[in-house]
Design a protein around this motif. Structure first.
Motif, PDB file in Angstrom:
ATOM      1  N   HIS A  86      36.104  28.143  49.551  1.00 36.99           N
ATOM      2  CA  HIS A  86      35.927  29.583  49.379  1.00 36.99           C
ATOM      3  C   HIS A  86      36.140  30.013  47.929  1.00 36.99           C
ATOM      4  O   HIS A  86      35.300  30.713  47.341  1.00 36.99           O
ATOM      5  CB  HIS A  86      36.887  30.355  50.282  1.00 36.99           C
ATOM      6  CG  HIS A  86      36.568  30.258  51.733  1.00 36.99           C
ATOM      7  ND1 HIS A  86      37.308  30.904  52.704  1.00 36.99           N
ATOM      8  CD2 HIS A  86      35.593  29.594  52.400  1.00 36.99           C
ATOM      9  CE1 HIS A  86      36.799  30.633  53.901  1.00 36.99           C
ATOM     10  NE2 HIS A  86      35.762  29.841  53.733  1.00 36.99           N
ATOM     11  N   ALA A  87      37.265  29.607  47.353  1.00 41.49           N
ATOM     12  CA  ALA A  87      37.581  30.069  45.999  1.00 41.49           C
ATOM     13  C   ALA A  87      36.628  29.527  44.948  1.00 41.49           C
ATOM     14  O   ALA A  87      36.136  30.302  44.107  1.00 41.49           O
ATOM     15  CB  ALA A  87      39.031  29.734  45.651  1.00 41.49           C
ATOM     16  N   PRO A  88      36.325  28.224  44.924  1.00 40.23           N
ATOM     17  CA  PRO A  88      35.390  27.749  43.899  1.00 40.23           C
ATOM     18  C   PRO A  88      34.038  28.459  43.937  1.00 40.23           C
ATOM     19  O   PRO A  88      33.493  28.833  42.892  1.00 40.23           O
ATOM     20  CB  PRO A  88      35.240  26.258  44.224  1.00 40.23           C
ATOM     21  CG  PRO A  88      36.474  25.894  44.945  1.00 40.23           C
ATOM     22  CD  PRO A  88      36.873  27.110  45.715  1.00 40.23           C
ATOM     23  N   ILE A  89      33.513  28.672  45.148  1.00 36.99           N
ATOM     24  CA  ILE A  89      32.216  29.346  45.267  1.00 36.99           C
ATOM     25  C   ILE A  89      32.344  30.813  44.863  1.00 36.99           C
ATOM     26  O   ILE A  89      31.509  31.348  44.121  1.00 36.99           O
ATOM     27  CB  ILE A  89      31.661  29.211  46.690  1.00 36.99           C
ATOM     28  CG1 ILE A  89      31.457  27.738  47.061  1.00 36.99           C
ATOM     29  CG2 ILE A  89      30.347  29.984  46.822  1.00 36.99           C
ATOM     30  CD1 ILE A  89      31.104  27.509  48.519  1.00 36.99           C
ATOM     31  N   ALA A  90      33.390  31.477  45.353  1.00 36.47           N
ATOM     32  CA  ALA A  90      33.562  32.903  45.075  1.00 36.47           C
ATOM     33  C   ALA A  90      33.739  33.153  43.582  1.00 36.47           C
ATOM     34  O   ALA A  90      33.107  34.071  43.017  1.00 36.47           O
ATOM     35  CB  ALA A  90      34.755  33.452  45.848  1.00 36.47           C
ATOM     36  N   LEU A  94      31.177  35.367  41.414  1.00 38.03           N
ATOM     37  CA  LEU A  94      31.639  36.598  40.773  1.00 38.03           C
ATOM     38  C   LEU A  94      31.430  36.528  39.263  1.00 38.03           C
ATOM     39  O   LEU A  94      30.981  37.501  38.639  1.00 38.03           O
ATOM     40  CB  LEU A  94      33.108  36.843  41.106  1.00 38.03           C
ATOM     41  CG  LEU A  94      33.391  37.210  42.575  1.00 38.03           C
ATOM     42  CD1 LEU A  94      34.852  36.964  42.908  1.00 38.03           C
ATOM     43  CD2 LEU A  94      33.009  38.662  42.851  1.00 38.03           C
ATOM     44  N   ASP A  95      31.721  35.376  38.681  1.00 33.01           N
ATOM     45  CA  ASP A  95      31.515  35.214  37.238  1.00 33.01           C
ATOM     46  C   ASP A  95      30.034  35.223  36.881  1.00 33.01           C
ATOM     47  O   ASP A  95      29.665  35.489  35.721  1.00 33.01           O
ATOM     48  CB  ASP A  95      32.175  33.927  36.746  1.00 33.01           C
ATOM     49  CG  ASP A  95      33.688  34.048  36.617  1.00 33.01           C
ATOM     50  OD1 ASP A  95      34.189  35.192  36.576  1.00 33.01           O
ATOM     51  OD2 ASP A  95      34.373  33.007  36.540  1.00 33.01           O
ATOM     52  N   ALA A 113      43.905  32.138  46.247  1.00 33.87           N
ATOM     53  CA  ALA A 113      43.284  33.423  46.581  1.00 33.87           C
ATOM     54  C   ALA A 113      43.370  34.398  45.410  1.00 33.87           C
ATOM     55  O   ALA A 113      42.453  35.198  45.188  1.00 33.87           O
ATOM     56  CB  ALA A 113      43.944  34.016  47.819  1.00 33.87           C
ATOM     57  N   GLN A 114      44.457  34.327  44.663  1.00 39.72           N
ATOM     58  CA  GLN A 114      44.614  35.213  43.506  1.00 39.72           C
ATOM     59  C   GLN A 114      43.502  35.001  42.480  1.00 39.72           C
ATOM     60  O   GLN A 114      43.047  35.958  41.829  1.00 39.72           O
ATOM     61  CB  GLN A 114      45.974  34.966  42.849  1.00 39.72           C
ATOM     62  CG  GLN A 114      46.272  35.869  41.662  1.00 39.72           C
ATOM     63  CD  GLN A 114      46.524  37.312  42.062  1.00 39.72           C
ATOM     64  OE1 GLN A 114      47.426  37.609  42.824  1.00 39.72           O
ATOM     65  NE2 GLN A 114      45.705  38.230  41.539  1.00 39.72           N
ATOM     66  N   THR A 115      43.015  33.763  42.345  1.00 38.95           N
ATOM     67  CA  THR A 115      41.928  33.514  41.388  1.00 38.95           C
ATOM     68  C   THR A 115      40.658  34.244  41.804  1.00 38.95           C
ATOM     69  O   THR A 115      39.859  34.646  40.939  1.00 38.95           O
ATOM     70  CB  THR A 115      41.633  32.005  41.248  1.00 38.95           C
ATOM     71  OG1 THR A 115      41.077  31.483  42.463  1.00 38.95           O
ATOM     72  CG2 THR A 115      42.890  31.223  40.889  1.00 38.95           C
ATOM     73  N   MET A 116      40.461  34.420  43.095  1.00 39.19           N
ATOM     74  CA  MET A 116      39.297  35.161  43.587  1.00 39.19           C
ATOM     75  C   MET A 116      39.429  36.636  43.249  1.00 39.19           C
ATOM     76  O   MET A 116      38.477  37.278  42.777  1.00 39.19           O
ATOM     77  CB  MET A 116      39.150  34.962  45.093  1.00 39.19           C
ATOM     78  CG  MET A 116      38.945  33.516  45.511  1.00 39.19           C
ATOM     79  SD  MET A 116      39.151  33.220  47.301  1.00 39.19           S
ATOM     80  CE  MET A 116      37.751  34.117  47.983  1.00 39.19           C
ATOM     81  N   LYS A 121      38.010  41.384  39.750  1.00 39.69           N
ATOM     82  CA  LYS A 121      38.447  42.495  38.896  1.00 39.69           C
ATOM     83  C   LYS A 121      37.943  42.344  37.475  1.00 39.69           C
ATOM     84  O   LYS A 121      37.567  43.349  36.834  1.00 39.69           O
ATOM     85  CB  LYS A 121      39.969  42.612  38.964  1.00 39.69           C
ATOM     86  CG  LYS A 121      40.433  43.066  40.350  1.00 39.69           C
ATOM     87  CD  LYS A 121      41.919  43.306  40.438  1.00 39.69           C
ATOM     88  CE  LYS A 121      42.252  43.852  41.838  1.00 39.69           C
ATOM     89  NZ  LYS A 121      43.696  44.123  42.029  1.00 39.69           N
ATOM     90  N   ARG A 122      37.897  41.125  36.951  1.00 38.30           N
ATOM     91  CA  ARG A 122      37.416  40.998  35.568  1.00 38.30           C
ATOM     92  C   ARG A 122      35.911  41.213  35.469  1.00 38.30           C
ATOM     93  O   ARG A 122      35.398  41.560  34.396  1.00 38.30           O
ATOM     94  CB  ARG A 122      37.810  39.652  34.975  1.00 38.30           C
ATOM     95  CG  ARG A 122      37.103  38.439  35.521  1.00 38.30           C
ATOM     96  CD  ARG A 122      37.440  37.185  34.698  1.00 38.30           C
ATOM     97  NE  ARG A 122      36.956  35.978  35.359  1.00 38.30           N
ATOM     98  CZ  ARG A 122      37.708  35.179  36.119  1.00 38.30           C
ATOM     99  NH1 ARG A 122      38.997  35.445  36.284  1.00 38.30           N
ATOM    100  NH2 ARG A 122      37.176  34.116  36.678  1.00 38.30           N
ATOM    101  N   ASN A 123      35.212  41.072  36.604  1.00 45.30           N
ATOM    102  CA  ASN A 123      33.769  41.275  36.595  1.00 45.30           C
ATOM    103  C   ASN A 123      33.344  42.608  37.215  1.00 45.30           C
ATOM    104  O   ASN A 123      32.150  42.930  37.223  1.00 45.30           O
ATOM    105  CB  ASN A 123      33.086  40.128  37.342  1.00 45.30           C
ATOM    106  CG  ASN A 123      33.194  38.810  36.602  1.00 45.30           C
ATOM    107  OD1 ASN A 123      32.600  38.647  35.533  1.00 45.30           O
ATOM    108  ND2 ASN A 123      33.967  37.870  37.140  1.00 45.30           N
ATOM    109  N   GLY A 124      34.301  43.361  37.742  1.00 42.88           N
ATOM    110  CA  GLY A 124      33.985  44.649  38.342  1.00 42.88           C
ATOM    111  C   GLY A 124      33.093  44.547  39.557  1.00 42.88           C
ATOM    112  O   GLY A 124      32.229  45.402  39.794  1.00 42.88           O
ATOM    113  N   LYS A 125      33.292  43.490  40.378  1.00 43.20           N
ATOM    114  CA  LYS A 125      32.449  43.235  41.536  1.00 43.20           C
ATOM    115  C   LYS A 125      33.223  43.410  42.837  1.00 43.20           C
ATOM    116  O   LYS A 125      34.454  43.339  42.877  1.00 43.20           O
ATOM    117  CB  LYS A 125      31.868  41.824  41.469  1.00 43.20           C
ATOM    118  CG  LYS A 125      30.960  41.586  40.268  1.00 43.20           C
ATOM    119  CD  LYS A 125      29.756  42.532  40.262  1.00 43.20           C
ATOM    120  CE  LYS A 125      28.864  42.312  39.049  1.00 43.20           C
ATOM    121  NZ  LYS A 125      27.730  43.262  39.029  1.00 43.20           N
ATOM    122  N   VAL A 126      32.471  43.591  43.922  1.00 43.35           N
ATOM    123  CA  VAL A 126      33.053  43.680  45.263  1.00 43.35           C
ATOM    124  C   VAL A 126      33.390  42.273  45.760  1.00 43.35           C
ATOM    125  O   VAL A 126      32.579  41.357  45.657  1.00 43.35           O
ATOM    126  CB  VAL A 126      32.085  44.363  46.242  1.00 43.35           C
ATOM    127  CG1 VAL A 126      32.599  44.263  47.687  1.00 43.35           C
ATOM    128  CG2 VAL A 126      31.866  45.822  45.849  1.00 43.35           C
TER     129      VAL A 126
END
Length: 367
Positions: A86-90, A94-95, A113-116, A121-126
């Motif tokens: 989940h995290a690597p893909i997300a 997002l990036d 999960a925090q990395t997601m 937040k750094r990309n301003g995405k949902v």
């Protein structure tokens, strides 16, 4: 806001071709605001079947999720893979400027999960996580009752999802900590945790006391009749998660929550429940955990003019995965990132971490 006749539809992709991924595909395909344009997954036969079903161009059927993100021309992507992917893909999506809807659990632990959340937040995405069971009609009805104050101050709650036989794929990725992150607490218990905290209006969890047990899986017992990978006689090395967990959670303000989940347990039948105890009334949702069990109930216990009363509210239809996907789409179309960047799901991940830490240490863990 929705995509009008002059607006381009959102271009969606789905990573993962299993049951959950198919729910996302169907929801996207049924939305007037979305065009399902790409898939990623390793299984050739399901890829052929699903690609044909949804009219996915051959060049948009990818074995490698990296290729879907890089070359799919997507706006949004759903992730329905083993938990540790989940995290690597997300983060990659997002990036790359995509909005992300991930299946639960969010990740194998709260640190990952925090990395997601950070990427959203750094990309301003949902970034949403698909807790589809909070979209049940009975949960929606009870939430209105709680928010209206009918139960008063809720000081104690119980929630559980218990299966008699329901280990989802003995020896598969579900039963390995390295790929799943944990057992039933991570898989189905997190649904009950999410529902309970949602109904209780998101109190902070301040501490956890938990225990875990593995009495079935290591012996090749308790496999789910619904899991295509179910098998018996697996090596114990292929099963290193719990098959039952129980936790006592202290909540901000003095309330408490008892949470239990199991994949296999000597009980008469599968069962799911959320029970709330308030100063002015109590309430309980119950349903059969098995897909073939139609049983469900919602009861409110209170008092009317000094007389004990039982209320049975009207219950709207279930939303399930479709509602989760459409809520995500609505947030993307509205540019509404506030409350849609994974923070609530991160709280659930932190609580699950604390429960596993408490079980391992044999003592209470503070959050």
């Amino acid at each position: 806001m929705s995509a009008g006749p002059e607006s381009r539809k959102l271009r969606a992709g789905v990573v993962g071709l299993g049951w959950a991924g198919r729910q996302h595909m169907a929801a996207y395909a049924g939305s007037p605001d979305v065009e399902l344009v790409g898939l990623a997954g390793l299984e050739a036969e399901p890829m052929q079947e699903l690609g044909d079903q949804y009219g996915i161009a051959a060049e948009q059927r990818h074995a490698d999720w990296h290729d879907l993100i890089a070359h799919g021309g997507l706006d949004v992507v759903s992730i329905a893979t083993p938990t540790t992917l989940h995290a690597p893909i997300a983060v990659a999506a997002l990036d790359a400027g995509l909005h992300v809807l991930s299946e639960k659990p969010m990740a194998e632990n709260a640190t990952v999960a925090q990395t997601m959340v950070d990427a959203a937040k750094r990309n301003g995405k949902v970034l949403d996580v698909s807790f589809n069971h909070r979209r049940r009609g009975d949960v929606a009805a009870l939430k209105k009752i709680v928010d209206a104050g009918l139960l008063g101050d809720i000081y104690y709650a119980k929630a559980g999802w218990l299966r008699r036989e329901g280990i989802p794929g003995l020896g598969s990725w579900f039963t390995r900590r390295a790929t799943a992150g944990g057992g039933p607490l991570m898989d189905i218990g997190v649904h009950m945790l999410d529902m309970a905290l949602h109904l209780l209006r998101e109190p902070a969890v301040t501490s956890a006391t938990a225990a875990t047990y593995a009495e079935f899986g290591p012996r090749g017992r308790g496999g789910s009749p619904y899991a295509s990978t179910g098998k018996t006689g697996v090596e114990s090395s292929a099963y290193d998660v719990e098959d039952l967990s129980t936790a006592f959670l202290r909540l901000e303000g003095g309330g408490t929550l008892l949470l239990e989940s199991s994949w296999a347990q000597w009980i008469p039948r599968d069962q799911c429940y959320v029970t709330l105890y308030g100063s002015e009334g109590g309430a309980s949702i119950e349903w059969g955990g098995s897909p073939s069990d139609p049983y469900r109930s919602l009861d409110i216990w209170t008092e009317k003019d000094g007389v004990p009363a039982v209320l049975q509210p009207n219950v709207p239809p279930d939303g399930q995965h479709t509602a989760a996907v459409l809520d995500f789409v609505a947030a993307v179309l509205a540019g509404d990132v506030e409350g849609h960047q994974g923070d609530e799901a991160l709280v659930r991940a932190a609580v699950v971490d604390a429960c596993y830490a408490s079980a391992e240490q044999g003592s209470e863990v503070q959050l």
